[in-house]
Enzyme design. Structure first.
Site, PDB file in Angstrom:
ATOM      1  N   GLY A   7     -21.498   3.223 110.854  1.00  0.00           N
ATOM      2  CA  GLY A   7     -21.687   2.624 112.175  1.00  0.00           C
ATOM      3  C   GLY A   7     -22.270   1.234 112.085  1.00  0.00           C
ATOM      4  N   PHE A   8     -22.565   0.683 113.237  1.00  0.00           N
ATOM      5  CA  PHE A   8     -23.032  -0.700 113.343  1.00  0.00           C
ATOM      6  C   PHE A   8     -24.347  -0.918 112.593  1.00  0.00           C
ATOM      7  CE2 PHE A   8     -25.898  -3.061 116.440  1.00  0.00           C
ATOM      8  CZ  PHE A   8     -25.726  -4.291 115.831  1.00  0.00           C
ATOM      9  N   ILE A   9     -25.415  -0.238 112.992  1.00  0.00           N
ATOM     10  CA  ILE A   9     -26.702  -0.420 112.314  1.00  0.00           C
ATOM     11  C   ILE A   9     -26.666   0.205 110.929  1.00  0.00           C
ATOM     12  CG2 ILE A   9     -29.175   0.014 112.416  1.00  0.00           C
ATOM     13  CD1 ILE A   9     -29.028   0.034 115.432  1.00  0.00           C
ATOM     14  N   ASP A  50     -20.750  10.115 107.141  1.00  0.00           N
ATOM     15  CA  ASP A  50     -20.288   9.709 108.469  1.00  0.00           C
ATOM     16  C   ASP A  50     -18.957  10.383 108.747  1.00  0.00           C
ATOM     17  OD1 ASP A  50     -19.293   8.163 110.774  1.00  0.00           O
ATOM     18  OD2 ASP A  50     -20.842   6.703 110.262  1.00  0.00           O
ATOM     19  N   GLY A  99     -18.142   5.387 113.847  1.00  0.00           N
ATOM     20  CA  GLY A  99     -18.227   4.476 112.717  1.00  0.00           C
ATOM     21  C   GLY A  99     -16.831   4.059 112.262  1.00  0.00           C
ATOM     22  N   THR A 139     -24.557  17.559 119.703  1.00  0.00           N
ATOM     23  CA  THR A 139     -24.465  16.830 118.440  1.00  0.00           C
ATOM     24  C   THR A 139     -25.796  16.204 118.049  1.00  0.00           C
ATOM     25  OG1 THR A 139     -22.127  16.365 118.799  1.00  0.00           O
ATOM     26  CG2 THR A 139     -23.306  14.942 117.247  1.00  0.00           C
ATOM     27  N   ALA A 149     -33.694   7.463 114.080  1.00  0.00           N
ATOM     28  CA  ALA A 149     -33.353   6.570 115.191  1.00  0.00           C
ATOM     29  C   ALA A 149     -33.565   7.283 116.517  1.00  0.00           C
ATOM     30  CB  ALA A 149     -31.905   6.112 115.069  1.00  0.00           C
ATOM     31  N   TYR A 196     -28.411  11.494 126.949  1.00  0.00           N
ATOM     32  CA  TYR A 196     -28.673  10.793 125.684  1.00  0.00           C
ATOM     33  C   TYR A 196     -30.172  10.647 125.446  1.00  0.00           C
ATOM     34  CZ  TYR A 196     -28.788   7.082 122.182  1.00  0.00           C
ATOM     35  OH  TYR A 196     -29.049   6.332 121.058  1.00  0.00           O
ATOM     36  N   LYS A 220     -32.433  12.415 122.432  1.00  0.00           N
ATOM     37  CA  LYS A 220     -33.247  11.651 121.493  1.00  0.00           C
ATOM     38  C   LYS A 220     -34.727  12.013 121.591  1.00  0.00           C
ATOM     39  CE  LYS A 220     -30.408   9.226 119.075  1.00  0.00           C
ATOM     40  NZ  LYS A 220     -30.379   9.414 117.606  1.00  0.00           N
TER      41      LYS A 220
END
Length: 326
Positions: free
Chosen positions: A10-12, A31, A36, A95, A119, A152, A156
Site C-alpha cells: 500500500g501507500f504508506i 499483502d 495495495g 477485516t 496503524a 472504520y 481502529k
C-alpha cells in the site's frame, strides 16, 4: 533488523519498505493486493533483502512463522479510504478487527516479542469539540448506525484496545500511531484521498471537486516524514504501550488546499463544490476540523517534519506531469 510489513504494498507500507531497505534491513511484506499495488514494491522484488507474500493475514497459514522472524512489525493491513468504507461497512469491521487480533495472537502464541507499530487513525476522535486533538482526550465517535463512515473509526479503536491489552497483559512492545492525513508519492485518489485527487485534476485541466463547502480543515503530513516518525517510535521503549498522534499541526481548509494546488501547478482548472450526498450517498457527515496535538510525538521521537505541504504538492505535481508525458 528483520522487518515485517502487513499491507506493505500500500501507500504508506511501501514507503516503510523503501525506508528500511535503504537502512540495510531485511523486509518481508504480506499483502493481498486488495488496495495495495504490486508496482509500489516492484523495484525491490529482486532484492535478496526483500520477500513478498501475496496473502491475507485473515487466512494465511504461516503467519506465526513470519512473526517469529521479525524484530519489528508494522501492521498496516486494513480496509481504508472513505469510498471503500462507505461501500463495505461490514467488511471494514470484520477485516480490520479480525486481522489485528489474529496477528497479535500469532505473536503471543509463539512467545515472541517484536516491536509492533500499529496503524490507527485520527478518525477515532470523531466530532471532538477540542481545537487540538490530544491522545488523552475523551473520544466522540457517534454510534455506527448514524453513519456507516464510523465503522472504520470503530474498527481502529477496537484495534487500539486490542493492542494495548496485549501490551499490558502479554508484554508485547506495541506503539499505536494515530495517523493524520498522510500524503505523498504512490497515494491514489481512487478511494477518496483528497490530495492526489486535486493534483491529478489540476495537472489534467479538470475541475477540482470539493465535497461540501470546503471550509472543513485538515492537517497534512508527508509520508516520508510519517515513516521516519514511525521508525523512531517503534525503536523507543518509552513509546511502547502508548497511543501517539502522528501528523503535522499546520491547519488548512480544503478550499485553501485547492487554491494552493492550482497555484503551484499553474493550472487554469476551476473549483467546483458538490454535496456530501452526491459524493458519498445519503447520510454522510463530515468532520469540521481536525488538528493534532503533536507534543507527545515530538517528545518521543525528537524529530521535526522536513517536508512542508508546498514541498509535497510540488513534488506530486512534477510526478503527475512525468506520468502524463510517458
Amino acid at each position: 533488523m528483520h522487518v515485517m510489513v502487513t499491507g506493505g504494498a500500500g501507500f504508506i507500507g511501501s514507503h516503510i519498505v523503501e525506508f528500511h531497505l535503504k537502512k540495510g534491513d531485511k523486509v518481508h511484506v504480506v499483502d493481498n493486493l486488495s488496495t495495495g499495488v504490486l508496482d509500489n514494491i516492484k523495484p525491490y522484488l529482486d532484492s535478496p533483502d526483500f520477500h513478498f507474500t501475496n496473502d491475507d493475514i485473515l487466512t494465511m497459514d504461516h503467519l506465526a512463522r513470519i512473526t517469529t522472524w521479525a524484530d519489528r512489525i508494522y501492521h498496516f493491513a486494513a480496509i481504508v479510504g472513505m469510498f471503500r468504507v462507505v461501500k463495505d461497512p461490514i467488511g471494514v469491521l470484520a477485516t480490520n478487527i479480525a486481522g489485528t487480533e489474529r496477528l497479535l495472537r500469532a505473536i503471543d502464541d509463539e512467545n515472541w516479542t517484536p516491536q509492533v507499530v500499529m496503524a490507527s487513525t485520527s478518525e477515532v476522535y470523531g466530532h471532538s469539540p477540542e481545537p487540538e486533538l490530544a491522545e488523552d482526550q475523551v473520544l466522540h465517535t457517534p454510534p455506527s448506525g448514524k453513519s456507516l463512515r464510523w465503522n472504520y473509526a470503530i474498527s481502529k479503536l477496537a484495534d487500539e484496545v486490542l493492542g494495548l491489552s496485549y501490551f499490558q497483559r502479554k508484554g508485547i512492545k506495541i506503539v499505536v500511531s494515530r495517523l493524520f492525513n498522510t500524503v505523498g508519492p504512490r497515494q491514489t485518489g481512487k478511494y477518496g484521498m483528497v490530495v492526489p485527487r486535486f493534483v491529478s485534476q489540476a495537472v489534467n485541466g479538470e475541475d477540482l471537486v470539493i465535497y461540501g463547502d470546503g471550509e472543513q480543515t485538515r492537517c497534512f503530513i508527508d509520508v516520508r516524514d510519517t515513516v521516519r516518525f514511525l521508525d523512531l517510535l517503534g525503536g523507543n521503549p518509552q513509546a511502547h504501550g502508548e497511543v501517539v498522534n502522528v501528523g503535522y499541526n499546520r491547519e488548512v481548509t480544503i478550499n485553501q488546499l485547492a487554491e494552493m494546488t492550482l497555484e503551484l501547478a499553474g493550472s487554469k482548472s476551476k473549483i467546483r463544490h458538490i454535496t456530501y450526498d452526491e459524493a458519498y450517498g445519503p447520510g454522510f457527515v463530515d468532520i469540521a476540523r481536525r488538528r493534532p496535538d503533536v507534543t507527545k510525538l515530538a517528545r518521543l521521537s525528537g524529530f521535526t517534519p522536513q517536508w512542508s505541504l508546498e514541498d509535497t504538492l510540488g513534488d506530486l505535481i512534477e510526478r503527475y506531469r512525468k506520468i502524463n508525458r510517458r
